[in-house]
Write a protein that holds these residues in place. Structure first.
Motif, PDB file in Angstrom:
ATOM      1  N   VAL A 103       5.034  14.997  24.739  1.00 26.69           N
ATOM      2  CA  VAL A 103       5.537  13.639  24.608  1.00 26.69           C
ATOM      3  C   VAL A 103       6.957  13.751  24.080  1.00 26.69           C
ATOM      4  O   VAL A 103       7.211  14.509  23.139  1.00 26.69           O
ATOM      5  CB  VAL A 103       4.687  12.801  23.625  1.00 26.69           C
ATOM      6  N   THR A 104       7.892  13.006  24.680  1.00 28.65           N
ATOM      7  CA  THR A 104       9.268  12.981  24.203  1.00 28.65           C
ATOM      8  C   THR A 104       9.582  11.583  23.701  1.00 28.65           C
ATOM      9  O   THR A 104       9.302  10.598  24.376  1.00 28.65           O
ATOM     10  CB  THR A 104      10.263  13.374  25.318  1.00 28.65           C
ATOM     11  N   ILE A 105      10.144  11.521  22.498  1.00 32.02           N
ATOM     12  CA  ILE A 105      10.571  10.270  21.883  1.00 32.02           C
ATOM     13  C   ILE A 105      12.083  10.290  21.860  1.00 32.02           C
ATOM     14  O   ILE A 105      12.678  11.250  21.370  1.00 32.02           O
ATOM     15  CB  ILE A 105      10.033  10.159  20.447  1.00 32.02           C
ATOM     16  N   ALA A 106      12.715   9.251  22.392  1.00 31.64           N
ATOM     17  CA  ALA A 106      14.179   9.161  22.391  1.00 31.64           C
ATOM     18  C   ALA A 106      14.593   7.828  21.784  1.00 31.64           C
ATOM     19  O   ALA A 106      13.981   6.797  22.062  1.00 31.64           O
ATOM     20  CB  ALA A 106      14.719   9.283  23.810  1.00 31.64           C
ATOM     21  N   MET A 107      15.623   7.862  20.939  1.00 31.13           N
ATOM     22  CA  MET A 107      16.159   6.652  20.312  1.00 31.13           C
ATOM     23  C   MET A 107      17.674   6.660  20.436  1.00 31.13           C
ATOM     24  O   MET A 107      18.297   7.716  20.368  1.00 31.13           O
ATOM     25  CB  MET A 107      15.808   6.608  18.828  1.00 31.13           C
ATOM     26  N   LEU A 108      18.244   5.463  20.612  1.00 37.40           N
ATOM     27  CA  LEU A 108      19.693   5.342  20.601  1.00 37.40           C
ATOM     28  C   LEU A 108      20.088   3.976  20.099  1.00 37.40           C
ATOM     29  O   LEU A 108      19.310   3.030  20.122  1.00 37.40           O
ATOM     30  CB  LEU A 108      20.301   5.605  21.980  1.00 37.40           C
ATOM     31  N   GLY A 109      21.319   3.885  19.607  1.00 41.19           N
ATOM     32  CA  GLY A 109      21.824   2.619  19.101  1.00 41.19           C
ATOM     33  C   GLY A 109      23.309   2.720  18.798  1.00 41.19           C
ATOM     34  O   GLY A 109      23.886   3.810  18.800  1.00 41.19           O
ATOM     35  N   GLN A 110      23.921   1.581  18.528  1.00 46.95           N
ATOM     36  CA  GLN A 110      25.347   1.502  18.219  1.00 46.95           C
ATOM     37  C   GLN A 110      25.565   1.775  16.734  1.00 46.95           C
ATOM     38  O   GLN A 110      25.021   1.073  15.885  1.00 46.95           O
ATOM     39  CB  GLN A 110      25.896   0.119  18.567  1.00 46.95           C
ATOM     40  N   CYS A 111      26.357   2.770  16.433  1.00 51.02           N
ATOM     41  CA  CYS A 111      26.700   3.144  15.061  1.00 51.02           C
ATOM     42  C   CYS A 111      27.823   2.208  14.591  1.00 51.02           C
ATOM     43  O   CYS A 111      28.862   2.104  15.237  1.00 51.02           O
ATOM     44  CB  CYS A 111      27.166   4.597  15.103  1.00 51.02           C
ATOM     45  N   VAL A 112      27.603   1.493  13.472  1.00 52.26           N
ATOM     46  CA  VAL A 112      28.589   0.525  12.976  1.00 52.26           C
ATOM     47  C   VAL A 112      28.738   0.622  11.461  1.00 52.26           C
ATOM     48  O   VAL A 112      27.887   1.177  10.771  1.00 52.26           O
ATOM     49  CB  VAL A 112      28.226  -0.937  13.344  1.00 52.26           C
ATOM     50  N   VAL A 113      29.848   0.042  10.982  1.00 56.35           N
ATOM     51  CA  VAL A 113      30.052  -0.133   9.546  1.00 56.35           C
ATOM     52  C   VAL A 113      29.926  -1.625   9.278  1.00 56.35           C
ATOM     53  O   VAL A 113      30.651  -2.428   9.869  1.00 56.35           O
ATOM     54  CB  VAL A 113      31.429   0.387   9.101  1.00 56.35           C
ATOM     55  N   LEU A 114      28.972  -1.989   8.412  1.00 59.08           N
ATOM     56  CA  LEU A 114      28.778  -3.381   8.028  1.00 59.08           C
ATOM     57  C   LEU A 114      29.440  -3.629   6.677  1.00 59.08           C
ATOM     58  O   LEU A 114      29.498  -2.732   5.835  1.00 59.08           O
ATOM     59  CB  LEU A 114      27.292  -3.706   7.899  1.00 59.08           C
ATOM     60  N   ARG A 115      29.912  -4.833   6.494  1.00 61.71           N
ATOM     61  CA  ARG A 115      30.420  -5.240   5.183  1.00 61.71           C
ATOM     62  C   ARG A 115      29.925  -6.642   4.896  1.00 61.71           C
ATOM     63  O   ARG A 115      29.557  -7.383   5.807  1.00 61.71           O
ATOM     64  CB  ARG A 115      31.931  -5.140   5.089  1.00 61.71           C
ATOM     65  N   ASP A 116      29.925  -6.994   3.615  1.00 62.69           N
ATOM     66  CA  ASP A 116      29.504  -8.333   3.212  1.00 62.69           C
ATOM     67  C   ASP A 116      30.484  -9.366   3.740  1.00 62.69           C
ATOM     68  O   ASP A 116      31.693  -9.116   3.795  1.00 62.69           O
ATOM     69  CB  ASP A 116      29.443  -8.442   1.683  1.00 62.69           C
ATOM     70  N   THR A 117      29.955 -10.522   4.125  1.00 66.17           N
ATOM     71  CA  THR A 117      30.846 -11.619   4.521  1.00 66.17           C
ATOM     72  C   THR A 117      31.437 -12.246   3.270  1.00 66.17           C
ATOM     73  O   THR A 117      30.917 -12.088   2.165  1.00 66.17           O
ATOM     74  CB  THR A 117      30.080 -12.707   5.328  1.00 66.17           C
ATOM     75  N   GLU A 118      32.511 -12.964   3.425  1.00 66.06           N
ATOM     76  CA  GLU A 118      33.198 -13.581   2.304  1.00 66.06           C
ATOM     77  C   GLU A 118      32.343 -14.641   1.649  1.00 66.06           C
ATOM     78  O   GLU A 118      32.339 -14.793   0.453  1.00 66.06           O
ATOM     79  CB  GLU A 118      34.528 -14.183   2.760  1.00 66.06           C
ATOM     80  N   ASN A 119      31.617 -15.409   2.463  1.00 71.98           N
ATOM     81  CA  ASN A 119      30.829 -16.542   1.964  1.00 71.98           C
ATOM     82  C   ASN A 119      29.408 -16.091   1.657  1.00 71.98           C
ATOM     83  O   ASN A 119      28.557 -16.063   2.523  1.00 71.98           O
ATOM     84  CB  ASN A 119      30.821 -17.679   2.995  1.00 71.98           C
ATOM     85  N   LYS A 120      29.129 -15.737   0.415  1.00 68.40           N
ATOM     86  CA  LYS A 120      27.819 -15.245   0.012  1.00 68.40           C
ATOM     87  C   LYS A 120      26.724 -16.315   0.133  1.00 68.40           C
ATOM     88  O   LYS A 120      25.566 -15.993   0.183  1.00 68.40           O
ATOM     89  CB  LYS A 120      27.851 -14.753  -1.424  1.00 68.40           C
TER      90      LYS A 120
END
Length: 125
Positions: A103-120
């Motif tokens: 069985v082969t399991i493959a995963m992929l996704g977009q690597c991003v940097v998240l930051r807090d929004t100004e309006n908490k």
């Protein structure tokens, strides 16, 4: 360890946020994106073997292992999140003549940097 958040399709892995959704969670925005990261794991075992019950061969264990490797790649690329996580499972045809199956399991996704929004005040729980 992997923790489930209150949002559907969302997992966190240590300091990394991982989600099947392509948009950031409430209270966060994408500061920058990097490359697509991916990882795969193939599990081989003897057909009709007692080893199928071994915890190291259980599918859920291998899915977690693949997710961990994906997150390690994201962190190595300076990211704190993977968005749009997609995964697939593929197995051999189960030919009875084969002594082993895989069985082969493959995963992929977009690597991003998240930051807090100004309006908490927009953060939803």
């Amino acid at each position: 360890s992997v923790e489930h958040s209150g949002q559907r399709g969302t997992l966190s892995y240590g300091p990394l946020y991982v989600s099947t959704r392509s948009e950031p969670p409430p209270g966060k925005q994408v500061e920058s994106d990097s490359k697509i990261v991916w990882a795969s794991t193939t599990v081989d075992w003897l057909h009709l073997s007692h080893l199928q019950d071994n915890v190291d061969l259980r599918l859920e264990h291998r899915i977690e292992e693949t997710k961990r490797r994906l997150c390690e790649q994201a962190a190595a690329n300076g990211c704190n999140a993977v968005l749009g996580l997609n995964f697939s499972l593929a197995r051999d045809r189960g030919d009875k003549a084969l002594e082993t199956r895989s069985v082969t399991i493959a995963m992929l996704g977009q690597c991003v940097v998240l930051r807090d929004t100004e309006n908490k005040s927009e953060v939803l729980f």
